[in-house]
Structure formats: structure tokens, C-alpha cells
Write an enzyme that holds these catalytic residues in place. Structure first.
Site, mmCIF file in Angstrom:
data_model
loop_
_atom_site.group_PDB
_atom_site.id
_atom_site.type_symbol
_atom_site.label_atom_id
_atom_site.label_comp_id
_atom_site.label_asym_id
_atom_site.label_seq_id
_atom_site.Cartn_x
_atom_site.Cartn_y
_atom_site.Cartn_z
ATOM 1 N N LYS A 1 -4.052 2.013 5.163
ATOM 2 C CA LYS A 1 -2.768 2.731 5.166
ATOM 3 C C LYS A 1 -2.110 2.629 3.796
ATOM 4 O O LYS A 1 -2.172 1.577 3.148
ATOM 5 C CB LYS A 1 -1.869 2.131 6.248
ATOM 6 C CG LYS A 1 -0.597 2.914 6.539
ATOM 7 C CD LYS A 1 0.184 2.247 7.674
ATOM 8 C CE LYS A 1 1.453 3.008 8.031
ATOM 9 N NZ LYS A 1 2.184 2.373 9.149
ATOM 10 N N SER B 1 3.571 5.552 12.697
ATOM 11 C CA SER B 1 3.436 6.031 11.344
ATOM 12 C C SER B 1 2.025 5.937 10.770
ATOM 13 O O SER B 1 1.733 6.585 9.779
ATOM 14 C CB SER B 1 4.382 5.249 10.439
ATOM 15 O OG SER B 1 4.014 3.883 10.412
ATOM 16 N N SER C 1 3.685 1.493 15.316
ATOM 17 C CA SER C 1 3.046 2.382 14.342
ATOM 18 C C SER C 1 1.524 2.297 14.275
ATOM 19 O O SER C 1 0.895 3.128 13.631
ATOM 20 C CB SER C 1 3.625 2.133 12.951
ATOM 21 O OG SER C 1 4.855 2.789 12.816
#
Lengths: 475, 493
Positions: B80, B155, B179
Site C-alpha cells: 500500500k 482504503s 481499511s
């Protein structure tokens, strides 16, 4: 005019003498090239995290115990949020809700006797970087070497009433902290900084007047002047029927006047909240005990011991213990076998003279105890005379030279060989029969002339004591 | 499609270790998939082919010389884009860090590399992890591999979509309020948020520091266990890191479910939960029961307070954490500023997107003098009460089972129009963050639109093994496991 009383409280920031910063492993050394003592943590890089330096807690605790404070055994850090480029994260990690120490006091000596000044709290925090404004290039640069240098802030109660008490309080703190080795406490270099909170009230009344906070005080003298100046300014306002505005003011020591920086209305909202990246600091009973046991001999105890152990005059004791550095130097030199009074004399006379001449601080004395001890020994043994000794001492003071080696190298040694000196004396007497005659006839002046001739012949290196003795014998 | 892509991370690593597959072949397969799909899906912000091949050849050399290679030897992994990688830009999907190249690598990524993992690129995300759809990314939304008109969740949407679509074998995400788990659920992959303190946060760009935790997104539960073991570490650079001796997570896969007590909060099955999701989750519970677990419904309580408490705490911390992005030291700086304050204002106005600004404003407000007690302190008290409610629940149960999200993946654009609704979508996931608990999202079928559904298991602190044990037994028992390669058959591509 009514009579007024001044009420003063101090916020004192002290840079701690740790080798590394409070939340990372970077060096705290002073004077490195800009941004060479930095890492992701102290430059506020995304994703970096603080890790508390244990030594900072240890020093803060030591200062707290030395100032009779209570300890918050579970203490915590908080974030103080404000935007400024010297502060890389735009928040400072400090302590608001649970500072490490609180509710202590120190005793100060003033011309009115001893007095207690309360310590409201002591908290740990990180220092900011340094902004440099380049007028030429019309830009600002920032050096983060100082960012993350550990500080403690010592907040006093509003217990002081005049500049004398303030200076006595600061001196007391400075000595305690220096004795603890927690900081060198140099006002000029900023390792000790004091902000003065001051208000006035009509003498005899109880409530506190509106206070101002004064910053930028770089010496004890500036602090004393600022206090007198601010007191006068506030009284004038009150006498004119105007009120004092609560504000932060900046003292300009050249103009001897303070200027308003910001008032309460535009006070910042720091939005303090507990620092989530650090865990609670637990200070165990054992830890406190260990730090308590490791507390050094403070000044008052030292004075007592000097009186008993060294038998030197009170005046000397006062002077020597006035600086931990000086006291250490004294004790170390005496420990090498030098007579205490001789050591004290060198430190109090020649050392002080040179410090004054070179505008240096006591803490900047660099010569080693073993060199002072060697110098004293040479004088005692008559290897050099006292005027040569002063010359050698000046070299030692300047460059910490080994006095024996220096004397040897420069050929300054007294003609220590008595036989050689005696031979020289004999030839001087032989060359000046008239003076010998005069002396024997009671003309004391002739003696001085003969000594002068001997000194001339030895280029001033002969020890006057030895010359006197030998001359007496020969005549 | 290259057959290699059907393998799990663990299977691939084992073939690479034995020399049957070369590390480069696995990379070729993944990059080919990326070349084909990335234009439609947009899972990545930055792809690092050069770095990946360099790493792979170094690893291959090791293997060829019969040296020990790690449990993730040669496995291509996406990270990420809020996890710092030295020399490789790390943007947090924000304009303000568009060109930011970190001077150091996050501890979790160093651990992955030590285990043999190959970093192939930085996955797209909601800007600074603020959002539940990956639509707040400055670089544009990621699309759900099962329906390009829908979001992948967020996210960590780029991470989840990349694993689901074969654009990576596994991924790291970060989870502040769900997330990792929610996008895993929307994309039909396994995602775990470990116990707070298990994975070092050093190098994770902070959103809500007291809630953030890095975790794996994988094709199946076994991969999840292996990845988690690799990234778990006690790190002295992270003061909130915990020294654990029980991180041999794959060991948990060997145990059955007999004696496991599973609690199902009634509160989780009330209003707002999509009936199709509810029935899929209940079916999953029945599978676990059939495997030997006992089920019991109970009232968890305080569920309604979790969302306001979470958004108060997370926003407060975020408002402070994001102060460092000011144009002074790194990242975007606005041009033509007259003075310092204008530079701050313009830089942050132009550099941050609307959702980030909303949370900074919210967080600044709740910390303001006069409001701190009423909002922030009260939220901390709620957090403590929630933790207590879980403690009580875990005195009776090994795991708590529920949905991950109230619905399957929404359409693109649907959520941004109504941020409050988006916030409410976090209702089942945020409690684990507030209480620091581990929780896993496991695929459990699809809805009538063909969109993946996940169920969530939550355990007490440090009980990841219980989660992995239950999840693994579930996955083994269900032939239609979404975790393996099934996702691509139903996929849009």
C-alpha cells in the site's frame, strides 16, 4: 504614588546533557554543520516514530528529586500543535497533563535571609530546530540539528518579589543542575533559558495583578534589567489608570525596553492531546531510589566538607563551590597531592584574572588537574620561580600544556642545580667587590643590586628563594 | 492467463525454492497480468519493474547457490502506498506527496524482503487512508475486478483488487477502521488486521496512530498466516510495538474447531444490513458449527457509539499527524506565496483533497480548547467502554463472528456523494481498531449481482491463531472458497 509589590514566576528551559536526542539516536553535539545531525525522526519524515531516550527521564527525575518534587510515577507525553518551520512535525512533543515532577521547592539565600521558592512542575520536551534568515538571498533556511534536543521546563510558583530573588533562584537551579551533570546551563549559548512572568500589585493586597511574560533574556544582568524595566512599565500604566494587558513581550536589552509580541486574544490554541506514538512512562519506586542514591554532593554539603577537610577560608570555599566545574578541578588537583590553599590560590587569583581578561566562563576552563598539580610542585621544589610559574600557567590555561615539558622546552627552569648557582653567585660577588664591601658595611641597597646581577646572569630563571639563601651564606 | 497465477503465495514460494519455477517467471506472469488489466483496474500508483527484477535475480542467485530462501521466496507482493519504501516514491495517493521519495524503508517491508518477498509496486488507496472506496485517491479510483462500475472498497482498495485480479500474489494494507478487511470483503480475498502492536508501524505514514496497523491481504488463509508471520516483529523503533513469542501463525492451521466457542452479536444483524450479506454470514457460521464450533448469539452493546468515537479519535490524531505536510521540508509546495502563512495555506489547500480536509477540520475542532473534554475525552471513554464490552465477550467466546460491511461493493461515485453513509459503512470493523483487537475478513460467497461477500471473525488481543484456525477450517470446508482462484472465474476480466 502607592507602593507596589512585584510578583514573579519563572519558566526555565534547560537543555539536557544527553549524548543523543530525546526521541532518536542523533547526536546533540553543538556546532555541527547544518542538518548533519538529523534522521527521519527529528526531521519529521512521514512514517517516522519517536522512541524516548531513557537518560532524559533519568535527568529530569534527578532534577525533580534535587528540587524536592513529587514524581508522577505514571507520566505521559502530549502533543502541542502549532505551525512553525523550525518544528518539523508542526507539533512539539511535550508534557501537559501528567508532567514527570510537580510540587517541589528550592531554598534561596538573599540579603533578606533564606526563602523557599515553589516549583510548580517540571516537564520533559523536545527542542525545535534553528531558523536562519538570509537577508542577502532573501530566504529562510532551517537547521534541524537542534530539533529533538531534550529539554526540561521548570515552572516555578509566583513566589519571587524582586530581581535579587530571581537571580538567586536561577543561580540555585543552575548549580543544582550543574552538580547533577544534567546540563551545563549556559545562558549565553541557550542551554538555559528563562522566561519571566511578572505582575505588580498594591503592597499589602492579596490578589494577583495581570501578568506579562517576557522572553529573550540572555544573561542574569538582562534578567535583572528586564524585571526592573517591566515593573516600572506596569506601575506607570496602573498609576495612569490604565490596565496591564496580558501579553508576551520581548526584551530588548540594548534599548532596555520590552516590546509586545502577542496578547491573550491572539494566544494560540495548541490543541494538546496525549501523544499516541509513545507509551506511558512508568517510574518505579526502585528507579526513584536509585536516582536518589546517585545524587551528588550539592553545594551546601560541599561547603561544609571543604571547611572541615581542607581548612581553607570561607571566601575561597564560596568561590570554589560556586561552580561544579571549579570545585571538581579543585578537588582533583588536591587529590594529586597539592596543598589545598595553593590550589585555591591558583584558581582564585590567576585563573579568575585570565577568565576576566579573555571574557571566558568558568565552565570553559580546559587545563587538567594533573598539570596544575605539576606546576605547583615545580614551584614548591624551586624548579621555577613564581613569575615564570605565572607565565607557564598562562600557557597551560590557554593550551593545556604540560608545564614540565613546557619549562624544559623553553629552558625556563630555574638553575635548580645549587652548585652551579653557587658558582655563578661566587663569580658575581667576585666581579662586584665594592658592593660586597658596601653590604658588609651595612648598606642594604647593595644586597638588592647583587640579587639583580644574579637574576640578570640567569635571565630571570633563578629561584629568588634559593638565591637569597645562597647569597646570605656566601656573604 | 498464466497458470502460475493460479498458485497461492505459499505454493509459488515452495516451487521457487525448489527451483521448479524461477523467480523471474513469476514476475513475468504478474507483470503480464498488470499490462493487461491495469488500465481497467488501476490497482497501482507506482509499479517498480526494475526494482522487482533486480530483487528477483538476487534471490534467484541465492537459490541457485542452494542458500536458504524465505517462506515467501520470489513471491511478488504489492505494498500500500502509505508504507515507506526507500528510493521508491510513496504518495499516500495524495497530491501533497506526489513526488515524495522516502529516505528509508518501513520495517514491515524490510521483513517481507527478508522472507523473500519481491516488492512489485505501490498500491492505490484512499488519500491518506481516509475513505472506504479508494475513490479519494488523487491518482483516480481503483475499480472492482468483479464489476468495473463498482469500487473495490478502501482504503486498501488497490491492494485488495491487485490480489483479486492476479496483479499480485499478495499485498500489504493498513487498517485504521476496517481499511484491510472491508476491501478484502468487496474483492473476495482474505484480509487481516493484527492485534495493535504486532506489526511495526515504523514507516507507515500515520493516519490515526493509536488505531493504525499494517496487515496482509491474500488469496487464502494459509498465505495470510505466512505473510503475517513474516511481517510481525518487535521493533524498538516503534514504542507501541509488542514483543511476542507466538507469531508462528501457520501452526494454527493444523488444529480443528472442536471446543471453539463463537459468539454472534445480535446487534450486528439489525437494521441497515443487506439481507443477502446477512444470510451469507449466517451460512458461514453454520459451516463453522458443522466443523465443531459452538455458536451462541449475544448482545455486544455500545455498537452505535463506535462510529462517533472512532471518527473523533481518528480525525483528532489525523489532524495532528498531517500537520507535517506543510511545503517546508518535502512534498508539494504552492507557488507564488507572499509569506509563510500563505505558503502553509495554499500548499495545504491545493495539496489535500476534500475528504482529507474534512477530517482535518473535524479533528482540529474536537481538539480545540473548550471542546476537548466534550468530544475527544468522551470518545476516549467510549473507547475504554467498548474495550470492556469486548473483554466481557471474550470471557465467554473465542471468536466473535459477524459481517464485514453492511453491503457488497457500491457503485463508483455513490459513496462520495454521502460521506456520512460511507462512515456508517464502517460500523462492523471499527470496534476492532478501537479495542486493538485482531480481526479477519474471509470470503463467503457472492450476492445475486455476483459481488463477493465476506464474514468477519474478531478475537481477543494476541489471539490471531484462533482467527486463522477458524478461517482456515471454513475455507477447507467450502468448496466454493473465494480465496483460491475462484475469484477470477467470476471476475469481470
Amino acid at each position: 504614588m502607592r507602593e507596589y509589590e512585584t510578583v514573579i514566576g519563572l519558566e526555565v528551559h534547560v537543555e539536557l546533557a544527553t549524548k543523543t536526542k530525546i526521541f532518536c539516536g542523533c547526536s546533540t553535539a553543538f556546532g555541527g554543520a547544518p542538518n548533519t545531525q538529523t534522521c527521519p525522526v527529528c526531521t519529521g519524515m512521514p512514517g517516522s516514530l519517536p522512541v524516548l531516550n531513557r537518560q532524559v527521564v533519568e535527568y529530569a527525575l534527578a532534577v525533580g528529586l534535587a528540587t524536592n518534587c513529587q514524581v508522577n510515577q505514571y507520566c505521559r507525553f502530549d502533543r502541542k500543535n502549532y505551525f512553525y518551520p523550525d518544528n518539523p512535525q508542526n507539533y512539539q512533543i511535550s508534557q501537559l497533563y501528567l508532567p514527570i515532577c510537580h510540587d517541589g521547592f528550592v531554598e534561596i539565600d538573599t540579603s533578606q535571609g533564606t526563602k523557599k521558592v515553589g516549583i510548580h512542575e517540571i516537564h520533559m520536551e523536545e527542542d525545535a530546530g534553528k531558523l536562519i534568515h538570509d537577508e542577502w538571498e532573501d530566504c529562510s533556511l532551517v537547521d534541524y540539528n537542534r530539533s529533538g534536543v531534550p529539554l526540561i521546563e521548570i515552572v516555578s510558583d509566583p513566589d519571587m518579589r524582586n530581581a535579587e530573588e530571581v537571580i538567586a533562584y536561577l543561580e540555585k537551579l543552575r548549580l543544582l543542575i550543574q552538580y547533577l551533570g544534567a546540563s551545563d546551563c549556559k545562558l549565553q549559548e541557550g542551554s538555559m533559558r528563562a522566561d519571566v512572568n511578572l505582575s505588580v500589585r498594591v503592597a499589602g493586597t492579596e490578589g494577583l495583578g495581570t501578568r506579562t511574560e517576557m522572553k529573550n533574556l540572555n544573561s542574569f544582568k538582562a534578567i535583572a534589567r528586564a524585571i526592573d524595566g517591566e515593573r516600572a512599565r506596569q506601575i506607570e500604566l496602573l498609576e495612569e489608570g490604565k490596565g496591564v494587558v496580558q501579553q508576551t513581550r520581548r526584551w530588548d536589552d540594548n534599548k532596555e525596553y520590552s516590546y509586545a509580541m502577542r496578547s491573550k486574544e491572539d494566544a494560540r490554541d495548541y490543541r494538546y492531546f496525549p501523544e499516541p506514538d509513545l507509551v506511558c512512562v512508568h517510574i518505579s519506586d526502585e528507579w526513584i531510589e536509585r536516582v536518589r542514591k546517585a545524587q551528588p554532593e550539592f553545594r551546601d554539603q560541599k561547603k561544609r566538607r571543604y571547611r572541615e577537610e581542607y581548612g581553607i577560608p570561607d571566601y575561597d570555599i564560596e568561590m570554589l563551590t560556586g561552580s561544579k566545574h571549579l570545585a571538581d578541578l579543585f578537588e582533583a588537583t588536591v587529590a594529586l597531592g597539592s596543598p589545598p590553599k595553593k590550589v585555591s590560590n591558583w584558581l582564585m587569583v590567576e585563573t579568575m584574572r585570565l577568565l576576566k581578561e579573555k571574557e571566558m566562563d568558568v565552565e570553559e576552563i580546559r587545563f587538567e588537574p594533573k598539570h596544575l598539580a605539576a606546576l605547583i610542585e615545580m614551584v614548591q621544589k624551586g624548579k621555577i620561580n613564581s613569575s615564570v610559574a605565572k607565565e607557564v600557567f598562562a600557557e597551560m590555561f590557554e593550551r593545556d600544556v604540560d608545564p614540565c615539558a613546557y619549562v624544559e622546552e623553553k629552558g625556563l627552569g630555574a638553575n635548580g642545580d645549587e652548585e652551579e648557582l653557587e658558582g655563578l653567585l661566587k663569580s658575581v660577588l667576585a666581579k662586584n667587590p665594592q658592593s660586597v664591601e658596601d653590604y658588609r658595611n651595612g648598606k642594604k641597597k647593595a644586597y638588592g643590586f647583587l640579587v639583580g646581577q644574579v637574576m640578570k646572569a640567569t635571565a630571570g630563571k633563578a629561584d629568588p628563594g634559593t638565591v637569597n639563601r645562597l647569597l646570605g651564606k656566601l656573604l | 492467463m498464466n497458470e502460475l497465477l493460479r498458485l497461492s503465495a505459499v505454493q509459488l514460494a515452495s516451487l521457487i525454492r525448489t527451483g521448479e519455477v524461477r523467480a523471474k517467471e513469476a514476475l513475468d506472469a504478474v507483470f503480464q497480468e498488470i499490462d493487461e488489466k491495469e488500465e481497467s483496474l488501476h490497482c497501482y500508483v507506482t509499479i517498480d519493474r526494475e526494482g522487482a527484477y533486480a530483487q528477483a535475480s538476487a534471490l534467484q542467485e541465492k537459490i541457485d547457490r542452494k542458500k536458504e530462501a524465505g517462506p515467501l521466496a520470489g513471491v511478488p507482493i504489492a505494498v500500500k502506498d502509505n508504507i515507506c519504501t526507500q528510493g521508491l516514491r510513496t504518495t499516500c495517493s495524495s497530491k501533497i506527496l506526489e513526488h515524495f521519495i522516502p529516505p528509508y524503508t518501513a520495517e514491515a517491508v524490510l521483513r517481507l524482503r527478508q522472507a523473500g518477498g519481491i516488492l512489485i509496486g505501490k498500491a492505490n488507496m484512499d488519500e491518506f487512508a481516509m475513505g472506504s472506496t479508494t475513490e479519494t485517491s488523487y491518482f483516480g479510483a481503483t475499480h472492482n475486478p468483479y464489476d468495473l462500475g463498482r469500487v473495490p472498497g478502501g482504503s486498501s482498495g488497490g491492494s485488495a483488487a491487485a490480489v483479486a485480479a492476479g496483479e499480485s500474489f499478495a499485498a500489504l494494507g493498513s487498517d485504521t477502521g476496517g481499511s484491510i478487511r472491508q476491501p478484502a470483503s468487496f474483492c473476495g480475498v482474505v484480509g487481516m488486521k493484527p492485534t495493535y502492536g504486532t506489526v511495526s508501524r515504523y514507516g507507515l505514514v500515520a493516519y490515526g496512530s493509536s488505531l493504525d496497523q499494517i496487515g496482509p491481504l491474500t488469496k487464502n488463509v494459509e498465505d495470510c498466516a505466512v505473510l503475517l508471520e513474516a511481517i510481525s516483529s518487535y521493533d524498538r523503533k516503534d514504542s507501541t510495538s509488542v514483543a511476542r513469542t507466538d507469531t508462528d501463525f501457520p501452526a494454527a492451521l493444523l488444529e480443528g474447531l472442536h471446543g471453539m466457542r463463537i459468539g454472534i452479536p445480535r446487534d450486528y444483524f439489525g437494521e441497515g444490513l443487506d439481507p443477502e450479506v446477512a444470510s451469507a454470514v449466517r451460512e458461514a457460521a453454520d459451516v463453522l458449527k458443522a466443523q465443531g464450533a459452538s455458536l451462541e448469539e449475544f448482545d455486544l452493546s455500545l455498537v452505535d457509539y463506535a462510529i462517533p468515537a472512532y471518527y473523533t479519535i481518528a480525525s483528532a490524531e489525523a489532524s495532528s499527524n498531517l500537520e507535517r505536510f506543510d511545503g517546508v521540508k518535502y512534498g508539494y509546495r504552492a507557488r507564488d506565496c507572499e509569506d509563510l502563512h500563505q505558503m502553509y495555506k495554499k500548499t495545504r489547500t491545493e495539496g489535500f483533497g476534500p475528504e482529507v480536509k474534512r477530517r482535518i477540520l473535524l479533528g482540529t475542532f474536537v481538539l480545540s480548547s473548550g471542546y476537548y473534554d466534550a468530544y475527544y475525552l468522551k470518545a476516549l471513554r467510549v473507547k475504554a467502554l467498548i474495550k470492556r464490552a469486548f473483554n466481557q465477550a471474550f470471557s465467554r467466546f473465542d471468536c466473535i463472528l459477524g459481517p464485514v460491511a453492511p453491503s457488497t461493493a457500491p457503485l463508483l461515485g455513490e459513496s462520495l456523494a454521502d460521506p456520512l453513509k460511507m462512515y456508517l459503512g464502517d460500523i462492523y470493523t471499527i470496534a476492532a481498531n478501537l479495542a486493538g483487537l485482531p480481526a479477519i475478513s474471509v470470503p463467503c460467497g457472492k450476492d445475486s449481482k455476483g459481488l463477493p461477500i465476506g464474514f468477519q471473525l474478531t478475537a481477543d488481543c494476541f489471539q490471531e491463531k484462533k482467527l486463522l484456525r477458524a478461517a482456515y477450517q471454513y475455507e477447507k470446508a467450502t468448496a466454493c472458497a473465494c480465496g483460491g482462484e475462484a475469484f477470477r472465474k467470476g471476475g469481470a476480466l
